[in-house]
Design an enzyme around this catalytic site. Structure first.
Site, short mmCIF file in Angstrom:
data_model
loop_
_atom_site.label_atom_id
_atom_site.label_comp_id
_atom_site.label_asym_id
_atom_site.label_seq_id
_atom_site.Cartn_x
_atom_site.Cartn_y
_atom_site.Cartn_z
N ASN A 114 -7.19 32.19 -20.98
CA ASN A 114 -6.19 31.25 -20.03
C ASN A 114 -6.83 29.80 -20.34
OD1 ASN A 114 -8.57 32.09 -18.85
ND2 ASN A 114 -7.68 31.79 -16.75
N ASP A 135 -13.70 25.81 -15.89
CA ASP A 135 -13.12 27.14 -15.11
C ASP A 135 -14.07 27.66 -14.22
OD1 ASP A 135 -11.37 29.32 -15.19
OD2 ASP A 135 -12.71 30.41 -16.41
N ASP A 179 -8.09 30.98 -8.58
CA ASP A 179 -8.19 31.77 -7.27
C ASP A 179 -7.48 31.10 -6.10
OD1 ASP A 179 -9.61 34.03 -8.00
OD2 ASP A 179 -11.35 32.98 -8.08
#
Lengths: 1291, 353
Positions: free
Chosen positions: A990, A462, A888
């Protein structure tokens, strides 16, 4: 002093009040431990509860009713709690995740162990031993190894269960305040004692102990905020509300009097549905009924947020709570090595069968050759059981199974588990994986996959919080297309200590020149500035408090002229104050909480002049608005005492003075002073609570620029804004809130609709594309708008290139009529109960978030963690493909990829979005970095060949705009299509799906909650620790385990093959030439500790070398050790070793007076030493402890035999008792000569082959070790470790 | 540039922080692992590196040493003398028979001289046979539960089991060359002391009584309720002719004890007698009472006269093993040398880089 108090004092453990204050404050000692029925309790928890599953399976369901009726526990003070109907009808609140209790441990554990096929196999062997024809020795002795293994396993399970029990106890011993009808107040009680129907009181930030229905809260509107992350992983706050009829109690003026609160609750029986509760509450005294639905219920495990306290009635307890009913998820990961081992063991089974069959056949041939059955009488050594040679052969076949059983390594499983525990322990002890700042070590949550760390091929990471700090720093902003970049050299503003904000001086100056007068004119830059900062400061969900929420329930109470706090009691003369009723709580100077008399709290602290719009000195100001009574939302603590039915005329300082006069209270005074220092009122400082660090960062930034969020309540937001006209340079602005459209990942923005003067203002904050695409046409066309948009785009691009997280602010004035129609529609959707409600709301929000004007752009930096670049470089050098999966957008992601050196500047960057991109890519031959979009990931998931090819060939991969589910998909795809071992790293909720689906899941314990950590196998404090964890510990663990498992298999095979060769010379009769007792204990005792020590601590190369040369990781990554080929080689080696051991002994003792047991002793000793020296050859790092263990066992081996030969009696079942065998054998030189030559010859091939291999094709690791050694020679001219006698000659 | 600057500042700040925090939080760091080398896996270790070049001299030395040990062993073995007299063809293998075998000893046997009987192709290590005995009974006269534990009249047998039943019963007498003088050998020291004291006890001697006080008739009385094994012709109390001393009689008979110590391999020899004197060279006569049938299982019987060297009995196996092992070592050394000359420079170059 009343009896009641006496009881209480006893319960507290104080010896009366003669010297109470000398005791330390032990808060736990004020616990309410209701007198239980100890005997029935014991039965209930030890016998009935463990049988519960059985009862559910076989018996009928114990409550067939679809509804449970709950009588209040708080009304009758006479009935002891264990006689309450709720006590009998419903389970208690004790949770039990343990498998066993004290009583059920032995039977249940055995039952479970015999579910494993391996144990059943050994049980079968034990059974065979009891058949007299097959029995090779005393049948009872055959039980020993199985018993030892079972016992070891049971001990292990017991320890694990004990740990679980301790964890349970930690939870069960948490305390909560429960209404005690006898003393008439809330008293602390252990969670486990809470019953259905209790009235409980939970303070802020405390966890709810059971599912409760709300009857009171500190909020006058009766709303309660809860965080449900423990339950569903979502860490936004959820709103719950008190039952309709109870809301009146939330106002402080009409407090809840539990003794008059006579209700009856009906709810559905417990089930798994988290969002479903249906029931009703009937008010007996006042009349009326409330329906209970999910909005009124807080579930166990939730935490109370932003609400000082809540009170509720317990509906479901213990294992019947929703949280526990949904908690069936236990993961068991199996490592590749384990799976491979199972395969090898199956080969072993084949070898075993082959040996038994050839042995049986040999037996038949031998018997026929001797015509044994025809002339038994004449062959003196022939004893037959069966009438024919073939039948005899079958008996021998069965007895071979007993003799060779050890080929299936019974002790392997337990040994490997012990080794893994040792490895985990050592990993846990590593100082390099300890992070000072948060005082966290690595947390190993999975105990059985340390070697997987050495075989990782793909690291999927991540970005936010994993590679970066997840500490947001406000870098710069651009308003109206003008970039106000903060001066990097400027010192961070000092007034907000928690957050670093870099300020731009120009902007600061501009803002201080801001005149609040011209606010309605939106077209100028200065007004845009105002709205921009207003947007930043109010368009969020940040809560502001003057001081932390604090519940006063723990502040002691007064009863019968005695003031109690903690377990101290103080006498006060009664006439000095109005005697309160039996139930009181009031603030006292005892606790480190507000010390000043309550009266001062009632006056709001001095704030800047509060103004409403009506007071703005502008001609165009709207008519005055009613100000919502927002202040009560954040009331002084003292008033919030939950059951403070009366205000006392007595005040605390008075009390202190009076107590002090008793001359005992030095420490009180000290406490007093200390507390005052802490609670010096600071009017300007606000404590902000936010869900996300981004929001917090923005609020702090706004504050630094003068737009300080003062207060937020459902109806309004108060902001302090700079005003050059005001004396203090700031005025307070209260903005009524009309609607908040919360953030969702679909819209990627949030909005707040406020009444601003007479106009309706929508302030929107969100992702750039989502916001810019919703700008109004007018604005786009206007020259100013055009300029703003164009510049903003460029600035956004620039920010993104710098790796910043960008947000765009926009605003809109909504016409009144449009708003009303929209609101009507929106509220209708909100009120309905449909499946896609969230989607509908999102759609509806889109309708109003349009035609906006662009205000500006913010840039927040999320700094890279230290050591990330080095770690990624090292992992890639190790041959691990590193993927970064981020939510992102492309530019930001790309930038991060560059700065963390995921992408090397040499390689081309290629964006893959569609099929065509792939085809184009594949035509090129060079190295490239791939950027995958959601679409590309979808292709990958479908197993598109081109896509897989691209992924294989790319140097690094970055997936952008990933949702949690997509991240998990990527992990699964890599596992499935690329057949690689995947490690997933993440820090937030997440990342949980990704972590769960990976082979090894790593959680970074950072800023965002604990969900990732809870679902991970290993939890690290920093990303950079991954380097040592994989390259060093992973490498070691894999190498050790792989080698040691081969060793285990080989060791047992050698033992069995020796017995097999002996059969040729005893007529294939199944004689075991080795001592049966030794033979059985051999794998468990004589050669168990040494390999375990090896498995836990051997090092093929030092940690330093492994860190410096990441490519050495290939050893494990490519799985070079644990292979079928090497298994076969080991088996061949086992054959050779056993041949040497047997035949040297055979030849040496053929036709001599050597007796059976002396021969056996020689074989045992040869076996032991060959195996020990074999392990010694494997050992790559000789340390003192390792040496000691090995030497000890050499002595232990002989010691055992000497001792055993001393105490052997006919009773042990060994025929021809081996008295004095060992000593006699050891006193002969011949024995030692044979032993020596056996060990040398047995190990020569392995040694020679290893040497030749080292010479011709040295492994990676060996080569490196050699290089280092020779380097140290060339530098020092001398060698550490093994001498290189001719090294100087070579050089 | 800016980045560098800010980063430098951060690092500085961190360092400052670190220093203060480490001094302040010293007590707070509860989770900090203790820094012991053992736990931290930093114990100084010796990492052996086996390379051909290191090993070549070692291999050569070991090889030469082994060969010399082997040669020495061979020489020593020569000092141990052995004379084997096979006699399974006595009376064409038919039993019982009495044979006289004359043989010549060309070198004198020095004291002590050991006499063995050897049997080949006899599987005393057969599982069923091995198990068919009762150590319990031999210790304290209990009944046993194996085959051959009762005779046709259902009387319990002592000693029971196949091992005892198949006891070797050939007897030997050796005569000196000059005349018919019997070699005065003895059975003292043939059986292990521990066997006589602990494993095999006649009934009535349970409490460590001295066997010398027990008379043969007493023994007879004690064994009255037991039958002798089927294949035996003698009673258990008749195993020795000595009247007043039962230390070599009953269960404690040396020949019986020796037989009951089962052999490991299908070819074995068992000690028979010891002569604590010198056997001069010359012609000897061996008188054999051959009672034990071996033809049925293709067995071979022999009588062995031997002396021992310091390493043990006369046996060249070990010496050969050492010589072979040493030769292998030399061979390996040569191979290594070859490998080293062929591949050595390549891999050593790696080392130099």
């Amino acid at each position: 002093m009343t009896d009641q108090h006496q009881n209480y004092a006893n319960a507290m453990g104080t010896s009366g009040q003669s010297t109470p204050y000398t005791k330390r404050h032990r808060r736990n000692s004020s616990l309410w431990v209701p007198s239980g029925a100890p005997f029935t309790n014991a039965i209930r928890s030890n016998i009935v509860a463990p049988l519960e599953p059985l009862r559910h399976r076989f018996g009928r369901q114990h409550s067939a009713a679809s509804e449970r009726e709950i009588m209040p526990n708080w009304l009758d003070s006479e009935i002891p709690r264990y006689k309450l109907p709720n006590y009998h009808k419903y389970c208690d609140n004790k949770i039990r995740t343990t498998k066993y209790t004290f009583w059920t441990f032995v039977p249940k554990n055995l039952w479970e162990q015999f579910h494993r096929w391996a144990n059943l196999y050994f049980l079968m062997i034990v059974g065979l031993n009891f058949i007299p024809q097959l029995q090779a020795f005393n049948a009872y002795m055959g039980i020993i190894p199985v018993a030892i293994i079972l016992a070891l396993n049971a001990i292990k399970d017991g320890i694990e269960d004990y740990r679980r029990k301790r964890a349970d106890n930690r939870i069960n011993r948490n305390t909560v305040h429960v209404w005690d009808p006898q003393t008439g107040r809330f008293r602390k009680m252990h969670w486990e004692l809470v019953l259905v129907g209790d009235l409980i009181h939970v303070s802020i930030d405390e966890t709810i102990p059971a599912d409760i229905v709300l009857v009171r809260s500190s909020d006058p509107q009766g709303t309660v905020f809860v965080e449900t992350s423990n339950l569903d992983g979502e860490n936004n706050l959820k709103q719950r509300s008190v039952l309709e009829h109870c809301r009146k109690y939330c106002r402080t003026r009409t407090p809840l009097e539990p003794c008059e609160f006579d209700v009856k609750v009906f709810v559905n029986t417990p089930d798994k549905r988290i969002n479903y509760v249906h029931g009703s509450m009937i008010y007996n005294t006042t009349g009326g009924t409330d329906l209970i639905n999910r909005e009124n219920v807080i579930l166990r495990g939730c935490q109370v947020r932003n609400t000082t306290f809540v009170e509720g009635i317990v509906l479901y307890t213990g294992k019947e709570t929703k949280a526990m009913l949904n908690n069936g998820f236990v993961r068991y990961k199996r490592s590749t090595l384990e799976r491979a081992t199972n395969k090898f063991i199956i080969y072993c089974v084949f070898i075993l069968l082959l040996m038994c069959i050839t042995g049986g056949a040999g037996s038949i041939t031998w018997l026929i050759h001797y015509e044994a059955h025809d002339k038994t009488e004449n062959i003196p050594f022939m004893v037959t059981y069966a009438a024919s040679a073939v039948k005899e052969g079958f008996i021998n076949f069965a007895s071979f199974i007993i003799s060779y059983q050890v080929l299936i390594p019974l002790a392997l499983y337990i040994s490997v588990e012990v080794i893994k525990l040792g490895q985990i322990y050592l990993i846990n002890q590593d100082l390099d994986l300890y992070y000072e700042e948060t005082d966290r070590r690595i947390e190993c949550r999975s105990l059985n996959i340390p070697e997987e760390l050495g075989q990782i091929q793909y690291v999927l990471s991540d970005k936010t919080g994993t590679l970066t700090e997840n500490k947001m720093i406000f870098r710069s902003c651009a308003v109206s297309g003008i970039d106000y970049e903060a001066d990097p050299s400027a010192a961070p503003s000092t007034d907000c200590s928690e957050q670093e904000v870099k300020l731009n001086e120009t902007l600061l100056h501009l803002l201080h020149q801001l005149d609040s007068n011209a606010l309605d004119d939106t077209n100028t830059d200065s007004n845009a500035l105002f709205y921009f900062f207003l947007n930043i400061s109010i368009c969020n969900t940040v809560m502001a408090h003057r001081k932390p929420h604090e519940d006063a329930i723990e502040h002691g109470y007064v009863e019968d002229e005695v003031f109690y706090v903690g377990n101290s009691a103080f006498h006060i003369r009664s006439e000095q104050y109005d005697r309160p009723g039996s139930s009181t709580e009031l603030p006292t100077p005892m606790t480190p909480t507000p010390m000043t008399p309550p009266a001062t709290f009632l006056q709001p602290p001095a704030t800047p002049t509060a103004i409403t719009f009506s007071e703005l000195p502008t001609p165009s100001t709207p008519p005055s608005m009613p100000s919502t009574p927002c202040e009560t939302k954040d009331p002084p603590t003292a008033i919030n005492t939950p059951t403070a039915s009366k205000q006392y005329s007595f005040n605390a300082s008075d009390l202190v003075r009076r107590i002090s006069s008793l001359g005992k209270l030095k420490f009180l005074k000290r406490d007093n002073g200390k507390a005052k220092r802490i609670h010096k009122p600071k009017t300007k400082e606000r404590i902000y609570e936010a869900e996300s660090p981004d929001e917090l960062c923005l609020v702090f930034a706004a504050k630094a620029y003068g737009f300080s969020l003062q207060n937020r309540c459902p109806e309004s937001v108060t902001v302090e804004i700079p005003n050059k006209n005001s004396l203090s340079g700031a005025i307070s602005l209260q903005v009524p809130v009309m609607k908040i459209l919360p953030f969702d990942s679909d819209r990627k923005r949030m909005s707040i609709i406020v009444e601003f003067g007479d106009r309706i203002l929508l302030l929107c904050k969100g992702a750039d594309d989502e916001v810019i695409s919703n700008l109004s046409q007018e604005f786009k066309k206007s020259p100013r708008g055009d300029f703003v948009i164009e510049n903003s785009r460029q600035i956004l691009q620039k920010y993104a290139n710098d790796g910043m997280r960008t947000l765009v602010m926009a605003m809109r004035f909504i016409p009144q009529d449009e708003y009303e129609t929209w609101l009507e529609n929106h509220e209708r959707i909100e009120a309905t109960c449909i499946d896609d409600k969230d989607e509908q709301i999102s759609q509806s929000a889109r309708l109003i978030e349009k035609d906006m004007e662009l205000l500006g752009v913010t840039a927040i930096e999320d700094r890279l963690q230290d050591g990330v670049a080095e770690t990624i470089r090292a992992l890639r050098e190790a041959g691990i493909q590193v993927w970064v999966l981020t939510g992102d957008k492309l530019e930001t992601a790309k930038n991060i990829a560059m700065s963390c050196q995921l992408f090397s500047p040499q390689a081309k960057e290629l964006l893959i979005d569609e099929q065509s991109d792939i085809d184009m890519l594949l035509s090129q031959g060079e190295v490239f970095n791939a950027l995958l979009s959601g679409k590309a990931v979808k292709l990958l998931k479908e197993g598109d060949r081109g896509m897989l090819e691209v992924v294989r060939r790319s140097a690094a991969i970055l997936c952008y705009r990933m949702t949690p589910a997509e991240k998990a998909d990527v992990v699964k795809t890599v596992k499935k299509h690329l057949k690689g071992k995947v490690l997933a790293v993440g820090d937030g909720a997440n990342d949980v799906p990704m972590i769960l689906s990976a082979d090894v899941g790593i959680g970074i314990s950072g800023q965002e909650g604990l969900q990732a950590v809870m679902s991970s196998d290993f939890a690290l404090a920093r990303f950079k620790f991954l380097r040592k964890l994989l390259l060093v510990h992973g490498h070691w663990c894999y190498y050790r385990l792989a080698n040691i498992m081969f060793y285990f298999l080989l060791r047992n095979a050698v033992l069995v093959f020796i017995i097999y060769w002996a059969q040729i010379f005893n007529g294939f009769s199944g004689t075991d030439p080795l001592d049966p007792l030794y033979c059985m204990l051999y794998p468990i005792i004589f050669t168990s500790v040494q390999p375990i020590v090896y498995g836990a601590c051997d090092q093929d190369v030092s940690a330093k070398t492994l860190l410096e040369e990441p490519r050495l990781y290939n050893k494990g990554r490519l799985g070079t050790v644990y292979k079928k080929r090497i298994f076969a080689a080991n088996m061949i080696d086992a054959v050779w070793q056993s041949l040497v051991i047997y035949f040297i002994a055979h030849l040496a003792y053929f036709d001599t007076e050597c007796d059976f047991w002396t021969f056996g002793f020689l074989l045992c000793s040869s076996l032991f030493f060959v195996n020990s020296f074999h392990l010694a050859l494997l050992t790559r790092s000789w340390t003192v402890p390792v040496l000691c263990v090995n030497v000890f066992f050499c002595f232990f081996h002989f010691g055992f035999f000497i001792f055993y030969n001393l105490i052997a009696t006919p009773g042990i079942g060994t025929k021809d008792i081996p008295l004095n065998i060992a000593v006699t054998a050891m006193s002969s030189k011949y024995f030692w000569a044979v032993l020596f030559v056996t060990v040398v010859v047995a190990l020569t091939p392995r040694f020679v082959i290893k040497l030749i291999q080292n010479k011709i094709n040295p492994g990676l690791v060996y080569e490196e070790a050699l290089r280092r050694k020779s380097r140290s020679i060339s530098i020092n001219g001398s060698v550490n470790g093994v001498s290189f006698p001719c090294s100087r000659f070579v050089l | 540039m800016n980045d560098n600057l800010s980063r430098a500042k951060e690092i500085h700040a961190k360092n400052v922080n670190f220093q203060t925090s480490s001094s302040e939080n010293g007590a707070k760091q509860k989770n900090r692992p203790k820094e012991t080398p053992l736990k931290h896996q930093k114990v100084l270790g010796w990492q052996p590196i086996f390379s051909v070049w290191t090993v070549i001299p070692v291999v050569f030395i070991i090889g030469l040493a082994s060969i010399s040990i082997g040669v020495v062993l061979l020489l020593i073995n020569d000092s141990a003398k052995e004379k084997i007299i096979s006699y399974e063809s006595c009376n064409n293998g038919r039993v019982p028979a009495r044979c006289n075998i004359s043989f010549y000893i060309n070198e004198p046997f020095e004291s002590p001289v050991y006499f063995y009987y050897g049997i080949k192709n006899y599987f005393q290590n057969h599982r069923q046979y091995l198990k068919s005995r009762s150590d319990q009974q031999l210790h304290e006269v209990a009944n046993c539960g194996s085959p051959w534990d009762k005779d046709d009249n259902m009387i319990n047998i002592a000693p029971c089991g196949a091992v005892a039943n198949s006891m070797f019963n050939d007897t030997f007498s050796l005569y000196f060359p000059n005349g018919n003088n019997l070699v005065p050998w003895t059975h003292d020291g043939v059986a292990w002391e521990v066997d006589k004291n602990m494993k095999f006890r006649n009934p009535g001697l349970i409490n460590n009584d001295d066997c010398r006080h027990q008379t043969k008739s007493e023994l007879e009385r004690l064994f009255k309720n037991y039958s002798h094994p089927r294949n035996w012709e003698k009673e258990i109390w008749d195993l020795s002719e000595e009247e007043g001393n039962t230390c070599n009689n009953g269960f404690m008979n040396t020949d019986f004890i020796v037989w009951m110590r089962t052999a490991a391999l299908p070819a074995f020899r068992k000690p028979y007698r010891i002569f604590n004197g010198r056997l001069p060279k010359g012609y000897y006569r061996l008188e054999i009472m051959s009672n034990y049938p071996v033809v049925e299982f293709h067995g071979k019987k022999s009588f062995i006269i031997a002396t021992t060297s310091w390493i043990g009995s006369h046996d060249s196996t070990l010496a050969i093993a050492y010589i072979v092992g040493g030769s292998i070592c030399l061979m390996i050394g040569t191979i290594f040398l070859y490998i080293h000359l062929k591949f050595g420079y390549k891999s050593d170059l790696i080392g130099v880089q």
